[in-house]
Design a protein around this motif. Sequence first.
Motif, PDB file in Angstrom:
ATOM      1  N   ARG A   1     -45.833 -68.068  62.149  1.00  0.00           N
ATOM      2  CA  ARG A   1     -45.943 -67.988  63.604  1.00  0.00           C
ATOM      3  C   ARG A   1     -46.921 -66.870  63.950  1.00  0.00           C
ATOM      4  NH1 ARG A   1     -42.883 -69.706  67.422  1.00  0.00           N
ATOM      5  NH2 ARG A   1     -42.705 -67.658  68.401  1.00  0.00           N
ATOM      6  N   PHE A   2     -47.827 -67.165  64.854  1.00  0.00           N
ATOM      7  CA  PHE A   2     -48.843 -66.201  65.278  1.00  0.00           C
ATOM      8  C   PHE A   2     -48.195 -64.916  65.773  1.00  0.00           C
ATOM      9  CE2 PHE A   2     -51.547 -64.539  68.780  1.00  0.00           C
ATOM     10  CZ  PHE A   2     -52.647 -64.160  68.039  1.00  0.00           C
ATOM     11  N   ASP A   3     -47.199 -65.044  66.644  1.00  0.00           N
ATOM     12  CA  ASP A   3     -46.553 -63.863  67.217  1.00  0.00           C
ATOM     13  C   ASP A   3     -45.870 -63.010  66.148  1.00  0.00           C
ATOM     14  OD1 ASP A   3     -47.417 -64.540  69.761  1.00  0.00           O
ATOM     15  OD2 ASP A   3     -45.573 -65.636  70.238  1.00  0.00           O
ATOM     16  N   ASP A   4     -45.296 -63.640  65.138  1.00  0.00           N
ATOM     17  CA  ASP A   4     -44.653 -62.890  64.050  1.00  0.00           C
ATOM     18  C   ASP A   4     -45.684 -62.092  63.258  1.00  0.00           C
ATOM     19  OD1 ASP A   4     -42.256 -64.027  64.831  1.00  0.00           O
ATOM     20  OD2 ASP A   4     -42.179 -65.463  63.173  1.00  0.00           O
ATOM     21  N   PHE A   5     -46.823 -62.721  62.973  1.00  0.00           N
ATOM     22  CA  PHE A   5     -47.877 -62.042  62.213  1.00  0.00           C
ATOM     23  C   PHE A   5     -48.416 -60.842  63.007  1.00  0.00           C
ATOM     24  CE2 PHE A   5     -52.191 -61.198  60.837  1.00  0.00           C
ATOM     25  CZ  PHE A   5     -52.076 -61.202  59.457  1.00  0.00           C
ATOM     26  N   VAL A   6     -48.702 -61.066  64.284  1.00  0.00           N
ATOM     27  CA  VAL A   6     -49.257 -59.986  65.107  1.00  0.00           C
ATOM     28  C   VAL A   6     -48.249 -58.851  65.231  1.00  0.00           C
ATOM     29  CG1 VAL A   6     -50.156 -59.335  67.369  1.00  0.00           C
ATOM     30  CG2 VAL A   6     -50.811 -61.525  66.359  1.00  0.00           C
TER      31      VAL A   6
ATOM     32  N   GLU B   1     -57.092 -63.511  73.869  1.00  0.00           N
ATOM     33  CA  GLU B   1     -57.890 -63.485  75.095  1.00  0.00           C
ATOM     34  C   GLU B   1     -58.915 -64.607  75.213  1.00  0.00           C
ATOM     35  OE1 GLU B   1     -59.424 -59.491  75.172  1.00  0.00           O
ATOM     36  OE2 GLU B   1     -57.443 -58.650  75.566  1.00  0.00           O
ATOM     37  N   GLN B   2     -59.257 -65.263  74.122  1.00  0.00           N
ATOM     38  CA  GLN B   2     -60.324 -66.264  74.169  1.00  0.00           C
ATOM     39  C   GLN B   2     -59.897 -67.605  73.576  1.00  0.00           C
ATOM     40  OE1 GLN B   2     -63.812 -64.577  72.395  1.00  0.00           O
ATOM     41  NE2 GLN B   2     -63.929 -62.928  73.873  1.00  0.00           N
ATOM     42  N   ASN B   3     -58.735 -68.063  73.970  1.00  0.00           N
ATOM     43  CA  ASN B   3     -58.277 -69.398  73.592  1.00  0.00           C
ATOM     44  C   ASN B   3     -58.206 -69.647  72.086  1.00  0.00           C
ATOM     45  OD1 ASN B   3     -58.008 -70.105  76.303  1.00  0.00           O
ATOM     46  ND2 ASN B   3     -60.183 -70.593  76.422  1.00  0.00           N
ATOM     47  N   GLN B   4     -57.673 -68.707  71.367  1.00  0.00           N
ATOM     48  CA  GLN B   4     -57.351 -68.881  69.947  1.00  0.00           C
ATOM     49  C   GLN B   4     -58.540 -69.248  69.069  1.00  0.00           C
ATOM     50  OE1 GLN B   4     -55.498 -70.924  72.362  1.00  0.00           O
ATOM     51  NE2 GLN B   4     -54.147 -69.178  72.692  1.00  0.00           N
ATOM     52  N   GLN B   5     -59.666 -68.621  69.288  1.00  0.00           N
ATOM     53  CA  GLN B   5     -60.854 -68.864  68.473  1.00  0.00           C
ATOM     54  C   GLN B   5     -60.629 -68.376  67.039  1.00  0.00           C
ATOM     55  OE1 GLN B   5     -63.731 -70.510  69.384  1.00  0.00           O
ATOM     56  NE2 GLN B   5     -62.485 -70.983  71.159  1.00  0.00           N
TER      57      GLN B   5
ATOM     58  N   PHE C   1     -53.293 -72.698  65.703  1.00  0.00           N
ATOM     59  CA  PHE C   1     -53.061 -74.049  66.211  1.00  0.00           C
ATOM     60  C   PHE C   1     -51.575 -74.197  66.504  1.00  0.00           C
ATOM     61  CE2 PHE C   1     -52.242 -78.632  65.532  1.00  0.00           C
ATOM     62  CZ  PHE C   1     -53.037 -79.129  66.564  1.00  0.00           C
ATOM     63  N   GLN C   2     -51.248 -74.519  67.732  1.00  0.00           N
ATOM     64  CA  GLN C   2     -49.877 -74.759  68.169  1.00  0.00           C
ATOM     65  C   GLN C   2     -48.921 -73.641  67.759  1.00  0.00           C
ATOM     66  OE1 GLN C   2     -48.815 -78.695  66.853  1.00  0.00           O
ATOM     67  NE2 GLN C   2     -50.054 -79.673  68.431  1.00  0.00           N
ATOM     68  N   LYS C   3     -49.267 -72.427  68.132  1.00  0.00           N
ATOM     69  CA  LYS C   3     -48.468 -71.214  67.897  1.00  0.00           C
ATOM     70  C   LYS C   3     -48.366 -70.810  66.432  1.00  0.00           C
ATOM     71  CE  LYS C   3     -45.766 -71.651  72.068  1.00  0.00           C
ATOM     72  NZ  LYS C   3     -44.484 -71.524  72.714  1.00  0.00           N
ATOM     73  N   LEU C   4     -49.102 -71.494  65.562  1.00  0.00           N
ATOM     74  CA  LEU C   4     -49.107 -71.134  64.147  1.00  0.00           C
ATOM     75  C   LEU C   4     -50.443 -70.518  63.764  1.00  0.00           C
ATOM     76  CD1 LEU C   4     -47.419 -74.209  62.430  1.00  0.00           C
ATOM     77  CD2 LEU C   4     -46.414 -71.968  62.848  1.00  0.00           C
ATOM     78  N   LEU C   5     -50.379 -69.534  62.889  1.00  0.00           N
ATOM     79  CA  LEU C   5     -51.567 -68.910  62.339  1.00  0.00           C
ATOM     80  C   LEU C   5     -51.683 -69.363  60.889  1.00  0.00           C
ATOM     81  CD1 LEU C   5     -53.852 -66.810  62.794  1.00  0.00           C
ATOM     82  CD2 LEU C   5     -52.292 -65.106  61.848  1.00  0.00           C
ATOM     83  N   THR C   6     -52.825 -69.937  60.547  1.00  0.00           N
ATOM     84  CA  THR C   6     -53.085 -70.338  59.164  1.00  0.00           C
ATOM     85  C   THR C   6     -54.169 -69.422  58.627  1.00  0.00           C
ATOM     86  OG1 THR C   6     -52.552 -72.635  59.666  1.00  0.00           O
ATOM     87  CG2 THR C   6     -53.798 -72.218  57.645  1.00  0.00           C
ATOM     88  N   ILE C   7     -53.896 -68.839  57.476  1.00  0.00           N
ATOM     89  CA  ILE C   7     -54.841 -67.921  56.854  1.00  0.00           C
ATOM     90  C   ILE C   7     -55.250 -68.516  55.513  1.00  0.00           C
ATOM     91  CG2 ILE C   7     -55.209 -65.572  56.026  1.00  0.00           C
ATOM     92  CD1 ILE C   7     -52.702 -64.912  57.925  1.00  0.00           C
ATOM     93  N   THR C   8     -56.555 -68.756  55.372  1.00  0.00           N
ATOM     94  CA  THR C   8     -57.077 -69.287  54.116  1.00  0.00           C
ATOM     95  C   THR C   8     -58.032 -68.273  53.499  1.00  0.00           C
ATOM     96  OG1 THR C   8     -58.821 -70.466  55.301  1.00  0.00           O
ATOM     97  CG2 THR C   8     -56.861 -71.723  54.754  1.00  0.00           C
TER      98      THR C   8
END
Length: 158
Positions: A108-113, A63-67, A85-92
């Motif tokens: 992929r962000f959608d896969d994680f969600v 909802e808030q531009n991928q913050q 970033f660019q449909k990818l989710l990076t978790i550190t």
Amino acid sequence: MRMRFEIEPDEELAQLPFRVSTYFEYRMNVFVLQNGVEKEFCTSTFHSSILLDLAEGLINMYEQNQQPFVIEMFESTYEYTFTYFQKLLTITRYEGYNGETIEMMKCRFDDFVAAFVTEYDRYHKAILKQNRQAFENEYYCMMRDQINILKNHVNGVI
């Protein structure tokens, strides 16, 4: 991608009648199955707080531009940063004790969600099976609302 929540009941509390508020204090291990390999993602007590914060962060990403957002674990010095970033989710993971930062995963962000909301929903329903009065707990109701919002995002309804 799949996710699995494993709850470790406190030995003393497990002998008492089931209460949602007590259950939320137990240690939870989160495992991620990716490319046929299951690995531990995170571990924390007071797991309701971790789940609520993670779901809130994912909703905000939609909802808030991928913050980016950060989640701190209880009973450890780990902090997890989620960056889109660019449909990818990076978790550190940042280790506060020695200052080490490790990239836990990139997906992929959608896969994680989708994996998270599937397991979050399963977990939520399992609590209701244990206690039909679970809806009297404020956090349980917040979880239900988050699950519905995330399902709507995953399904493209919102």
